[in-house]
Design a protein around this motif. Structure first.
Motif, PDB file in Angstrom:
ATOM      1  N   UNK A 150     -60.031  33.152  15.436  1.00 17.98           N
ATOM      2  CA  UNK A 150     -60.708  34.670  16.444  1.00 17.98           C
ATOM      3  C   UNK A 150     -59.407  34.952  16.508  1.00 17.98           C
ATOM      4  N   UNK A 151     -58.840  34.645  17.384  1.00 20.61           N
ATOM      5  CA  UNK A 151     -57.349  35.883  17.511  1.00 20.61           C
ATOM      6  C   UNK A 151     -56.873  36.230  16.316  1.00 20.61           C
ATOM      7  N   UNK A 152     -56.753  35.603  15.173  1.00 19.91           N
ATOM      8  CA  UNK A 152     -56.455  36.262  13.492  1.00 19.91           C
ATOM      9  C   UNK A 152     -57.458  37.275  13.191  1.00 19.91           C
ATOM     10  N   UNK A 157     -58.856  42.657  11.898  1.00 23.22           N
ATOM     11  CA  UNK A 157     -59.777  43.786  12.199  1.00 23.22           C
ATOM     12  C   UNK A 157     -59.351  45.006  12.838  1.00 23.22           C
ATOM     13  N   UNK A 158     -58.876  45.008  13.457  1.00 16.24           N
ATOM     14  CA  UNK A 158     -57.812  46.120  14.514  1.00 16.24           C
ATOM     15  C   UNK A 158     -56.652  46.502  13.505  1.00 16.24           C
ATOM     16  N   UNK A 159     -55.994  46.084  12.676  1.00 19.33           N
ATOM     17  CA  UNK A 159     -55.224  46.185  11.351  1.00 19.33           C
ATOM     18  C   UNK A 159     -55.950  47.168  10.394  1.00 19.33           C
ATOM     19  N   UNK A 205     -47.872  23.721  15.265  1.00 17.19           N
ATOM     20  CA  UNK A 205     -48.954  23.545  14.742  1.00 17.19           C
ATOM     21  C   UNK A 205     -49.784  24.861  14.909  1.00 17.19           C
ATOM     22  N   UNK A 206     -50.340  25.435  16.452  1.00 18.46           N
ATOM     23  CA  UNK A 206     -51.291  25.984  16.262  1.00 18.46           C
ATOM     24  C   UNK A 206     -49.846  27.626  15.477  1.00 18.46           C
ATOM     25  N   UNK A 207     -49.088  28.027  16.326  1.00 21.70           N
ATOM     26  CA  UNK A 207     -48.164  28.859  15.882  1.00 21.70           C
ATOM     27  C   UNK A 207     -47.813  28.311  14.378  1.00 21.70           C
ATOM     28  N   UNK A 208     -47.961  27.816  13.565  1.00 22.24           N
ATOM     29  CA  UNK A 208     -47.529  27.921  12.196  1.00 22.24           C
ATOM     30  C   UNK A 208     -49.286  28.469  12.008  1.00 22.24           C
ATOM     31  N   UNK A 209     -50.440  27.871  12.061  1.00 20.71           N
ATOM     32  CA  UNK A 209     -51.442  29.101  11.474  1.00 20.71           C
ATOM     33  C   UNK A 209     -51.470  30.276  11.742  1.00 20.71           C
ATOM     34  N   UNK A 210     -50.790  30.525  13.064  1.00 15.58           N
ATOM     35  CA  UNK A 210     -50.476  32.131  13.501  1.00 15.58           C
ATOM     36  C   UNK A 210     -50.630  33.184  12.691  1.00 15.58           C
ATOM     37  N   UNK A 214     -50.827  36.149   9.704  1.00 16.20           N
ATOM     38  CA  UNK A 214     -50.153  37.307   9.806  1.00 16.20           C
ATOM     39  C   UNK A 214     -49.459  37.575   8.658  1.00 16.20           C
ATOM     40  N   UNK A 215     -48.963  36.675   8.062  1.00 13.79           N
ATOM     41  CA  UNK A 215     -48.300  36.685   6.928  1.00 13.79           C
ATOM     42  C   UNK A 215     -48.813  36.871   5.714  1.00 13.79           C
ATOM     43  N   UNK A 216     -50.160  36.468   5.155  1.00 10.23           N
ATOM     44  CA  UNK A 216     -51.238  36.779   4.338  1.00 10.23           C
ATOM     45  C   UNK A 216     -51.762  37.672   4.844  1.00 10.23           C
ATOM     46  N   UNK A 217     -52.104  38.541   5.886  1.00 10.68           N
ATOM     47  CA  UNK A 217     -52.386  39.353   6.613  1.00 10.68           C
ATOM     48  C   UNK A 217     -51.629  40.613   5.798  1.00 10.68           C
ATOM     49  N   UNK A 218     -50.306  40.896   6.395  1.00 12.89           N
ATOM     50  CA  UNK A 218     -49.276  41.489   6.191  1.00 12.89           C
ATOM     51  C   UNK A 218     -48.698  41.799   4.431  1.00 12.89           C
ATOM     52  N   UNK A 219     -49.086  40.226   3.778  1.00 14.88           N
ATOM     53  CA  UNK A 219     -48.999  40.515   2.122  1.00 14.88           C
ATOM     54  C   UNK A 219     -50.105  41.506   1.703  1.00 14.88           C
TER      55      UNK A 219
END
Length: 356
Positions: A150-152, A157-159, A205-210, A214-219
């Motif tokens: 949900x955070x992602x 959406x904001x991005x 683990x959750x930090x890694x998921x987020x 975010x890396x995928x969003x940036x890419x």
């Protein structure tokens, strides 16, 4: 590190004051949102007073040598009418703009509606450029409803609304266990049940998921013509495998790049560059900063900021954010805010006993 100078107060008294080159406004309260008028009055007067929250001792802060002001805000809109005056005064500045979408949870009850904050972000970026408006998704808090996915989704959406308006996204994870008042507020506002409080902090683990999301969003955005960096604020976790760096919110590299024509600033920053004699055969770091000399010793060990003087004070921000650690209580923050409104000419955000 900060120079001390003698200043003359309005009553003719002479006193000693810090004269920082870099001013932080502020980690402790939202000066642009609530104290823009007060802040401009202090710049016009040439000094302000900061009260140490631990021993209540006042310190005078002169703006005589100030070249850069770093603003931290969830709502910089009230400061926008003063930007022309700031420019005319000769100050350089940039913004750390926290823009979260926690509206469904009411975690930030007194921030303006999301649409208005996005519009303010756009106005700032169009005026200052994307380098000088840093987007902060801060802090990331997890609940049964606010999962990493949900955070992602919300950040994604904001991005789409902020495309091209910034060149850096900074994020951090909430620290609940260290702050009992944060725990109490989360339970009081029915965000979390007492037994769920530990789960608000992201596991590794959750930090890694987020971070991966975010890396995928940036890419994704990079493939569509918008490049921005990812960085964490005051986080010990190493997320470099996801292309996430450790941030320096008070950042000499940004200052050197964004304000190349400010000779006084560049001369100040040059004191902390690694000289030619300190390079080695394998790494030409002659243009880099020696952060060991430049680090802000008053911040946490994992904080990457360089030295500055923060002029804000705790217990003055009435945003009412449920996760806030800077206020003892909402009532106290509101009371202090109203007191400052009644006295916009005050030397400090909170009353103090003069030391002269």
């Amino acid at each position: 590190m900060e120079q001390k100078i003698a200043i003359t107060l309005p009553d003719g008294t002479r006193t000693e004051a810090l004269a920082p080159v870099i001013v932080s406004a502020s980690r402790s309260t939202d000066i642009p949102a609530f104290f823009a008028g007060w802040f401009m009055n202090r710049l016009r007067a040439g000094y302000s007073v900061w009260v140490n929250p631990f021993n209540q001792r006042p310190s005078y802060v002169s703006f005589r040598n100030t070249r850069v002001i770093v603003f931290w805000s969830k709502n910089p809109a009230p400061l926008l009418p003063y930007l022309d005056e700031l420019d005319a005064m000769g100050f350089s500045y940039y913004f750390q703009f926290t823009l979260n979408n926690y509206e469904p949870e009411k975690l930030e009850p007194r921030v303006p509606p999301l649409e208005k904050r996005i519009e303010t972000f756009r106005k700032l970026s169009e005026r200052l450029g994307p380098d000088r408006v840093i987007w902060r998704a801060d802090p990331i808090i997890l609940t049964p409803a606010l999962t990493p996915e949900v955070i992602l989704t919300r950040i994604s959406s904001l991005s789409a609304r902020l495309r091209g308006l910034t060149r850096k996204l900074v994020f951090s994870f909430i620290d609940v266990n260290a702050y009992q008042k944060v725990q109490r507020n989360l339970v009081k506002e029915k965000i979390l049940a007492p037994g769920d409080l530990p789960s608000a902090e992201a596991t590794s683990q959750e930090q890694g998921i987020i971070a991966a999301g975010l890396r995928d969003l940036r890419d994704y955005w990079s493939r569509h013509g918008w490049d921005f960096a990812l960085a964490t604020c005051a986080e010990g976790a190493d997320l470099t495998c996801y292309g996430v760096e450790h941030n320096r919110c008070i950042d000499p590299d940004l200052m050197a790049r964004a304000f190349p024509d400010d000779i006084l600033l560049q001369n100040h920053l040059a004191k902390f560059r690694i000289g030619q004699g300190e390079t080695d055969l394998f790494n030409d770091n002659s243009g880099a900063f020696d952060y060991r000399k430049f680090k802000d010793r008053g911040q946490r060990q994992v904080c990457g900021c360089v030295a500055s003087k923060d002029i804000g004070m705790y217990n003055t921000c009435p945003h009412g954010c449920v996760y806030c650690y800077a206020n003892a209580s909402r009532n106290m923050a509101e009371k202090n805010f109203q007191a400052c409104l009644r006295n916009p000419g005050s030397e400090s955000l909170l009353p103090f006993a003069a030391k002269h």
